[in-house]
Design an enzyme around this catalytic site. Structure first.
Site, PDB file in Angstrom:
ATOM      1  N   CYS A 117       0.366  -1.071  -0.045  1.00 49.71           N
ATOM      2  CA  CYS A 117       0.283  -0.620   0.235  1.00 49.71           C
ATOM      3  C   CYS A 117       0.155   1.522  -0.322  1.00 49.71           C
ATOM      4  O   CYS A 117       0.277   2.664  -0.041  1.00 49.71           O
ATOM      5  CB  CYS A 117      -1.135   0.198   0.701  1.00 49.71           C
ATOM      6  SG  CYS A 117      -2.054  -1.159   1.543  1.00 49.71           S
ATOM      7  N   HIS A 258      -2.916   6.850   2.492  1.00 45.28           N
ATOM      8  CA  HIS A 258      -3.721   5.788   1.950  1.00 45.28           C
ATOM      9  C   HIS A 258      -4.772   5.363   2.405  1.00 45.28           C
ATOM     10  O   HIS A 258      -5.222   5.883   3.425  1.00 45.28           O
ATOM     11  CB  HIS A 258      -2.936   4.664   2.583  1.00 45.28           C
ATOM     12  CG  HIS A 258      -3.102   3.415   2.281  1.00 45.28           C
ATOM     13  ND1 HIS A 258      -3.751   2.960   1.576  1.00 45.28           N
ATOM     14  CD2 HIS A 258      -3.132   2.245   3.010  1.00 45.28           C
ATOM     15  CE1 HIS A 258      -4.197   1.490   0.958  1.00 45.28           C
ATOM     16  NE2 HIS A 258      -3.949   1.465   2.333  1.00 45.28           N
ATOM     17  N   ASN A 288      -9.938  -0.677  -0.141  1.00 43.46           N
ATOM     18  CA  ASN A 288      -8.520  -0.062   0.433  1.00 43.46           C
ATOM     19  C   ASN A 288      -7.930  -0.764  -1.448  1.00 43.46           C
ATOM     20  O   ASN A 288      -7.999  -2.047  -1.478  1.00 43.46           O
ATOM     21  CB  ASN A 288      -8.082  -1.224   0.429  1.00 43.46           C
ATOM     22  CG  ASN A 288      -6.601  -0.928   1.202  1.00 43.46           C
ATOM     23  OD1 ASN A 288      -5.505   0.031   0.652  1.00 43.46           O
ATOM     24  ND2 ASN A 288      -6.032  -1.934   2.904  1.00 43.46           N
TER      25      ASN A 288
HETATM   26  N1  ACO Z   1     -18.085  -9.168   8.885  1.00 38.12           N
HETATM   27  C1  ACO Z   1     -18.899  -9.494  10.449  1.00 38.12           C
HETATM   28  N2  ACO Z   1     -18.328  -9.665  11.407  1.00 38.12           N
HETATM   29  C2  ACO Z   1     -17.058  -9.842  11.064  1.00 38.12           C
HETATM   30  C3  ACO Z   1     -16.508  -9.011  10.055  1.00 38.12           C
HETATM   31  C4  ACO Z   1     -17.721  -8.578   9.008  1.00 38.12           C
HETATM   32  N3  ACO Z   1     -16.805  -9.042   7.442  1.00 38.12           N
HETATM   33  N4  ACO Z   1     -14.966  -8.962   9.892  1.00 38.12           N
HETATM   34  C5  ACO Z   1     -14.544  -9.605  11.570  1.00 38.12           C
HETATM   35  N5  ACO Z   1     -15.939  -9.797  11.664  1.00 38.12           N
HETATM   36  C6  ACO Z   1     -15.670 -10.211  13.544  1.00 38.12           C
HETATM   37  C7  ACO Z   1     -15.029 -10.929  14.448  1.00 38.12           C
HETATM   38  O1  ACO Z   1     -15.043 -12.096  13.669  1.00 38.12           O
HETATM   39  C8  ACO Z   1     -15.368 -10.733  15.430  1.00 38.12           C
HETATM   40  O2  ACO Z   1     -16.006 -11.629  15.833  1.00 38.12           O
HETATM   41  P1  ACO Z   1     -15.277 -12.519  17.185  1.00 38.12           P
HETATM   42  O3  ACO Z   1     -15.769 -11.078  18.315  1.00 38.12           O
HETATM   43  O4  ACO Z   1     -16.699 -13.205  17.598  1.00 38.12           O
HETATM   44  O5  ACO Z   1     -14.102 -12.396  17.190  1.00 38.12           O
HETATM   45  C9  ACO Z   1     -15.929  -9.356  15.517  1.00 38.12           C
HETATM   46  O6  ACO Z   1     -16.155  -8.777  14.011  1.00 38.12           O
HETATM   47  C10 ACO Z   1     -14.777  -8.108  15.494  1.00 38.12           C
HETATM   48  O7  ACO Z   1     -13.176  -8.428  14.964  1.00 38.12           O
HETATM   49  P2  ACO Z   1     -12.039  -7.326  15.000  1.00 38.12           P
HETATM   50  O8  ACO Z   1     -10.658  -8.339  14.274  1.00 38.12           O
HETATM   51  O9  ACO Z   1     -11.474  -7.714  15.912  1.00 38.12           O
HETATM   52  O10 ACO Z   1     -12.649  -6.304  14.545  1.00 38.12           O
HETATM   53  P3  ACO Z   1     -12.193  -4.816  14.021  1.00 38.12           P
HETATM   54  O11 ACO Z   1     -12.498  -3.805  15.114  1.00 38.12           O
HETATM   55  O12 ACO Z   1     -10.077  -5.003  14.591  1.00 38.12           O
HETATM   56  O13 ACO Z   1     -12.119  -3.961  12.629  1.00 38.12           O
HETATM   57  C11 ACO Z   1     -10.809  -3.891  10.948  1.00 38.12           C
HETATM   58  C12 ACO Z   1     -11.493  -5.225  11.564  1.00 38.12           C
HETATM   59  C13 ACO Z   1     -11.258  -3.389  10.264  1.00 38.12           C
HETATM   60  C14 ACO Z   1      -9.956  -5.349   9.880  1.00 38.12           C
HETATM   61  C15 ACO Z   1      -9.571  -3.718  11.444  1.00 38.12           C
HETATM   62  O14 ACO Z   1      -8.226  -4.398  12.456  1.00 38.12           O
HETATM   63  C16 ACO Z   1      -8.755  -2.956  10.863  1.00 38.12           C
HETATM   64  O15 ACO Z   1      -8.700  -2.475   9.502  1.00 38.12           O
HETATM   65  N6  ACO Z   1      -7.315  -3.204  10.230  1.00 38.12           N
HETATM   66  C17 ACO Z   1      -6.622  -2.543   9.940  1.00 38.12           C
HETATM   67  C18 ACO Z   1      -6.079  -2.511   7.804  1.00 38.12           C
HETATM   68  C19 ACO Z   1      -5.448  -2.475   7.642  1.00 38.12           C
HETATM   69  O16 ACO Z   1      -5.886  -0.715   7.124  1.00 38.12           O
HETATM   70  N7  ACO Z   1      -5.166  -2.994   6.261  1.00 38.12           N
HETATM   71  C20 ACO Z   1      -4.089  -2.484   4.852  1.00 38.12           C
HETATM   72  C21 ACO Z   1      -2.641  -1.958   5.309  1.00 38.12           C
HETATM   73  S1  ACO Z   1      -2.379  -1.866   3.788  1.00 38.12           S
HETATM   74  C22 ACO Z   1      -1.587  -3.270   2.744  1.00 38.12           C
HETATM   75  O17 ACO Z   1      -0.872  -3.455   2.269  1.00 38.12           O
HETATM   76  C23 ACO Z   1      -2.363  -3.806   2.170  1.00 38.12           C
END
Ligand code: ACO
Length: 332
Positions: A117, A258, A288
């Site tokens: 990214c 980003h 993203n």
């Molecule tokens: N729909 C519904 N529920 C979901 C989903 C979904 N799509 N995905 C996860 N959940 C559930 C999980 O299973 C979890 O359930 P549980 O509590 O029963 O175990 C719950 O939602 C919470 O999951 P978390 O992982 O704690 O959610 P979080 O608030 O951390 O959000 C997210 C997840 C959106 C991925 C966040 O952590 C994030 O944005 N991280 C950064 C990602 C990023 O920027 N990536 C790109 C980097 S750039 C590159 O180089 C590609």
């Protein structure tokens, strides 16, 4: 005798997003998710996915054609192509070489950069310095990704976050001092690749029936850890580049981060004590798009008239690697 310092200016921007749009409700028909979960956790409402057979280089061509037109240059004057991508058409040859042929350019320098990214900023940084050296005059910088080709549509924690797109800019050497790309910085920390990676398909796990059965050729992400690192590192690299070029955050006219997660951008804004109005965001409509994201937002901001001559623009990104980077631009 010392050489006059060359400036590097952005003379044209362009972007392309595929016609196929999937809303969060569409995604909820593929995996167990909801519009509410995706919007509140990420800020994303919809994303575009490339058509069957539409390649990264096809999207890159479309974005490049627009940037060339906007710059008003003769394409035969382009002497450098750098493509930032983590989803190339194929492992080799580079997508940049494929693009050289598709755009009908001469036998010029063309190569890919893989910084996930942060790729667009790595490419801009590299291209700007090659122009400053005097060896090149006009470069085509591209960020292009077909993220849908590495998404696991059985993994709701990743597949709802990404989209496909391409973005392009033309950068040119200029003798006018103090304008254009003032500078860029970039960094990395490769101590834990498993935070965000595609385990199979390279030399560690060459493609095999087993790797495909284990779904190892898809993106895997430790979302929580990446989130924390993204906020910390984008804040740090932003303040580092401002300090390096003797600016303060209140002098920024537009910040283009980003586009990974609106909550990351909110935290960055708080950390930098900047109102969100100073940011240009479009992840609600594109998700993203990895290496394409910063250029996609830059082109949109420019088309919307949010960038004027004399504006100070900060680009900042973070991605797999881990990688990060920032570019400071005084729009000419
Ligand atoms: N729909 C519904 N529920 C979901 C989903 C979904 N799509 N995905 C996860 N959940 C559930 C999980 O299973 C979890 O359930 P549980 O509590 O029963 O175990 C719950 O939602 C919470 O999951 P978390 O992982 O704690 O959610 P979080 O608030 O951390 O959000 C997210 C997840 C959106 C991925 C966040 O952590 C994030 O944005 N991280 C950064 C990602 C990023 O920027 N990536 C790109 C980097 S750039 C590159 O180089 C590609």
């Amino acid at each position: 005798m010392s050489q006059p310092t060359r400036s590097v200016i952005i003379t044209g921007t362009g972007s392309y997003s595929p016609a196929k749009v999937l809303t969060n409700d569409d995604m909820s028909k593929i995996v167990d998710t909801s519009d509410e979960w995706i919007r509140t956790r990420s800020g994303i409402s919809e994303r575009c996915f490339a058509a069957q057979g539409e390649k990264t280089s096809d999207m890159a061509v479309a974005a490049a054609e627009k940037a060339i037109l906007a710059a008003g240059i003769d394409r035969s004057d382009i002497d450098l192509i750098i493509v930032a991508t983590m989803t190339p058409d194929m492992p080799f040859p580079s997508t940049a070489c494929i693009l050289q042929s598709k755009l009908g350019l001469g036998n010029i320098t063309a190569f890919d950069i893989q910084a996930a990214c942060s790729g667009f900023i790595y490419a801009l940084n590299t291209g700007s310095n090659m122009l400053r050296s005097g060896a090149y005059k006009k470069a085509l910088i591209i960020g292009a990704e077909k993220m849908s080709s590495i998404l696991d549509f059985q993994d709701r924690t990743t597949c709802v976050l990404f989209g496909d797109a391409a973005s392009a800019i033309i950068i040119e050497a200029s003798e006018t001092a103090g304008v254009g790309v003032l500078g860029s910085i970039a960094g990395s920390d490769g101590s834990d690749p498993s935070l965000l990676y595609q385990p199979a398909g390279g030399s560690t796990i060459p493609p095999s029936h087993e790797s495909i059965d284990a779904r190892q050729h898809f993106i895997k992400m430790n979302g929580k850890e990446i989130f924390k690192q993204a906020v910390r590192v984008m804040g740090q690299v932003s303040s580092d580049i401002l300090k390096q070029y003797s600016f303060t955050s209140d002098q920024i006219d537009l910040l283009i981060p980003h586009q990974a997660n609106m909550r990351i951008i909110d935290s960055l804004a708080k950390r930098m004590k900047l109102p969100l109005e100073k940011f240009h965001n479009n992840l609600d409509r594109f998700g993203n798009t990895s290496g394409a994201s910063v250029g996609l937002a830059l082109d949109e901001a420019y088309q919307m008239g949010r960038i004027q001559s004399g504006d100070l623009i900060l680009l900042v990104a973070f991605g797999a690697g881990l990688t990060w980077g920032a570019s400071l631009i005084k729009w000419q």
